[in-house]
Motif scaffolding. Structure first.
Motif, PDB file in Angstrom:
ATOM      1  N   PRO A 231      38.989  18.767 -16.973  1.00 15.42           N
ATOM      2  CA  PRO A 231      38.693  19.911 -17.743  1.00 15.42           C
ATOM      3  C   PRO A 231      39.351  21.248 -17.205  1.00 15.42           C
ATOM      4  O   PRO A 231      39.548  22.102 -17.549  1.00 15.42           O
ATOM      5  CB  PRO A 231      37.090  19.993 -17.968  1.00 15.42           C
ATOM      6  CG  PRO A 231      36.791  18.760 -17.809  1.00 15.42           C
ATOM      7  CD  PRO A 231      37.432  18.098 -16.993  1.00 15.42           C
ATOM      8  N   GLN A 232      39.299  21.404 -15.728  1.00 14.28           N
ATOM      9  CA  GLN A 232      39.681  22.545 -15.114  1.00 14.28           C
ATOM     10  C   GLN A 232      41.303  22.225 -14.563  1.00 14.28           C
ATOM     11  O   GLN A 232      41.672  23.343 -13.777  1.00 14.28           O
ATOM     12  CB  GLN A 232      38.758  22.659 -13.590  1.00 14.28           C
ATOM     13  CG  GLN A 232      37.513  22.878 -14.045  1.00 14.28           C
ATOM     14  CD  GLN A 232      36.497  23.221 -12.825  1.00 14.28           C
ATOM     15  OE1 GLN A 232      36.987  23.319 -11.730  1.00 14.28           O
ATOM     16  NE2 GLN A 232      35.249  23.007 -12.880  1.00 14.28           N
ATOM     17  N   ALA A 233      42.078  21.529 -14.969  1.00 10.97           N
ATOM     18  CA  ALA A 233      43.285  21.089 -14.627  1.00 10.97           C
ATOM     19  C   ALA A 233      44.059  22.210 -14.889  1.00 10.97           C
ATOM     20  O   ALA A 233      44.123  22.888 -16.210  1.00 10.97           O
ATOM     21  CB  ALA A 233      43.722  19.694 -15.023  1.00 10.97           C
ATOM     22  N   ARG A 234      44.997  22.632 -13.923  1.00 17.02           N
ATOM     23  CA  ARG A 234      45.942  23.685 -14.638  1.00 17.02           C
ATOM     24  C   ARG A 234      47.192  23.063 -15.125  1.00 17.02           C
ATOM     25  O   ARG A 234      47.350  21.982 -15.176  1.00 17.02           O
ATOM     26  CB  ARG A 234      46.720  24.304 -13.124  1.00 17.02           C
ATOM     27  CG  ARG A 234      47.578  23.498 -12.413  1.00 17.02           C
ATOM     28  CD  ARG A 234      47.946  23.884 -11.143  1.00 17.02           C
ATOM     29  NE  ARG A 234      48.963  23.197 -10.187  1.00 17.02           N
ATOM     30  CZ  ARG A 234      48.366  22.036  -9.778  1.00 17.02           C
ATOM     31  NH1 ARG A 234      47.234  21.802  -9.608  1.00 17.02           N
ATOM     32  NH2 ARG A 234      49.323  21.466  -8.836  1.00 17.02           N
ATOM     33  N   THR A 235      47.802  23.810 -16.127  1.00 14.14           N
ATOM     34  CA  THR A 235      48.909  23.344 -16.958  1.00 14.14           C
ATOM     35  C   THR A 235      50.119  22.781 -16.073  1.00 14.14           C
ATOM     36  O   THR A 235      50.647  23.476 -15.016  1.00 14.14           O
ATOM     37  CB  THR A 235      49.387  24.301 -17.996  1.00 14.14           C
ATOM     38  OG1 THR A 235      48.499  24.855 -18.744  1.00 14.14           O
ATOM     39  CG2 THR A 235      50.462  23.779 -18.651  1.00 14.14           C
ATOM     40  N   GLY A 236      50.731  21.625 -16.171  1.00 14.66           N
ATOM     41  CA  GLY A 236      51.838  21.071 -15.390  1.00 14.66           C
ATOM     42  C   GLY A 236      51.241  20.382 -14.055  1.00 14.66           C
ATOM     43  O   GLY A 236      52.473  20.334 -13.575  1.00 14.66           O
TER      44      GLY A 236
END
Length: 306
Positions: A231-236
Motif C-alpha cells: 500500500p505504501q509503495a512509490r510509483t515506479g
C-alpha cells in the motif's frame, strides 16, 4: 477412441486466403473451444465440416474415415445465424427436423418434448419462432441441433445473446453430451466461459490453428506474472528491476511480468524495501490475455468474419 479430424483444410476466395492448413481434432467425450477474431476462419471451418462449403484441399474425417453425407446426418449443427423457419411453430418445426434425420414420428415427438423441457421452452411449443425472444430462439436453435441424438456436435456461437441462467443450462447440456461420448466443438467470443467449461481450446489466426491444448497448457506457455500489493509503495518502484515488465500499478497493487530467468526474489526484496507487504502471488495469464497476445498483429485485431 473416435475423433473428428480436420486435416490440412484450405480455402480461398480469389486472392483471399480464408483457411490455410487448418488442422486439429475433437475427441470423443471432450468439449473443444474454437476461438479466434472475426475473420479468423472459424465459421468457414464449421461449414466445411458440415459440407455447406467445399474445401480446396485437406480432409475431414470421423473415426478415421472421410466424412460423407451419411456421416453428416449424425452431426448436430447450430449456425450462428438463425437457421429456423420463423413462421413455423416451435414443436412442429423440431419434429419436422428430427424426421428429416430419419426418426419416426413417435421418436421425433418424444425427442422434441425432451429437449424443449430441458432447455426451458416447453411453454413455447405452440408459438411461432419469430414471436420468441432472441434468447428463446437460441434455445430452440440448440434443441434443433440435439433433437436427432447426434454423434457429433458443432455449434457456432451457441451462447450468443443468452442470459446467465440460460448459459448455465446450455453449459450443462454440453457437459452431459460430452459425458456420453459425444465430441462437442463450439466457437465463442466469451472466453471466460470457454476457459470454464472446455477440455481443450484451439486458437485460430488468419485461417490457421496457432495454439491448441488444455487451458492450463496454454496458460503455462505464457510469461510468469506476479501480483505485489504494498500500500505504501512509490510509483515506479519495480521499473528498473532486471527482467521485469510492469503491467500496471494502482493503489499500491502492482502487476509484474517476469522474463525467463528473472529473479522473483529480487522483486520480493525490492517490494519489502518500500513498506509492509500485503500480497506477493504468482499468476498465470487468463485465456482472455493469452488470446489478445496470440491473435493481435502489431497490436491490432484481425478483420471481418470469414
Amino acid at each position: 477412441m473416435k475423433r473428428l479430424e480436420i486435416d490440412g483444410i484450405s480455402k480461398r476466395y480469389g486472392d483471399v486466403i480464408a483457411l490455410a492448413d487448418m488442422t486439429f481434432d475433437v475427441r470423443a467425450g471432450e468439449i473443444f473451444g474454437f476461438v479466434g477474431s472475426n475473420g479468423a476462419g472459424k465459421t468457414t471451418t464449421m461449414r466445411i465440416i458440415l459440407g455447406v462449403l467445399a474445401s480446396d484441399g485437406g480432409q475431414v474425417r470421423w473415426d478415421g474415415t472421410a466424412i460423407t453425407t451419411d456421416t453428416r446426418r449424425n452431426i448436430g449443427y447450430m449456425p450462428e445465424e438463425r437457421g429456423l423457419y420463423p413462421r413455423m411453430r416451435v414443436g412442429e418445426q423440431l419434429v419436422y427436423l428430427a424426421r428429416l434425420h430419419g426418426m419416426s414420428q413417435a421418436n421425433a415427438t418424444a425427442a422434441m418434448r425432451e429437449w424443449t423441457d430441458r432447455l426451458g421452452v416447453a411453454a413455447r411449443r405452440d408459438d411461432e419462432v419469430q414471436k420468441l425472444s432472441l434468447g428463446n430462439q437460441q434455445r430452440v436453435q440448440l434443441a434443433a441441433a440435439l433433437v436427432h441424438d447426434p454423434e457429433i456436435l458443432v455449434l457456432d456461437e451457441p451462447f450468443s445473446g443468452l442470459d446467465p441462467v440460460a448459459v448455465d443450462v446450455m453449459s450443462q447440456v454440453l457437459r452431459d453430451k460430452a459425458a456420453h461420448g459425444v465430441p462437442v466443438m463450439f466457437s465463442s467470443h466469451q472466453l471466460d466461459l470457454v476457459e470454464r467449461i472446455c477440455d481443450r481450446v484451439g486458437i485460430v489466426r488468419s485461417g490457421s490453428m496457432v495454439a491448441n491444448g488444455t487451458v492450463n497448457e496454454l496458460r503455462s506457455g505464457g510469461e510468469e506474472r506476479i501480483i505485489v500489493t504494498v500500500p505504501q509503495a512509490r510509483t515506479g518502484w519495480a521499473d528498473d528491476l532486471p527482467g521485469v515488465r510492469v503491467l500496471s500499478q494502482e493503489n499500491g497493487r502492482t502487476s509484474i511480468e517476469l522474463a525467463a530467468g528473472a529473479d522473483d526474489q529480487a522483486v520480493l526484496r525490492a517490494a519489502l524495501e518500500t513498506g509492509p507487504l500485503h500480497e506477493f502471488a504468482r499468476q498465470r495469464p487468463s485465456l482472455t490475455e493469452l488470446f489478445r497476445d496470440i491473435v493481435s498483429v502489431n497490436g491490432e485485431s484481425e478483420g471481418e468474419k470469414a
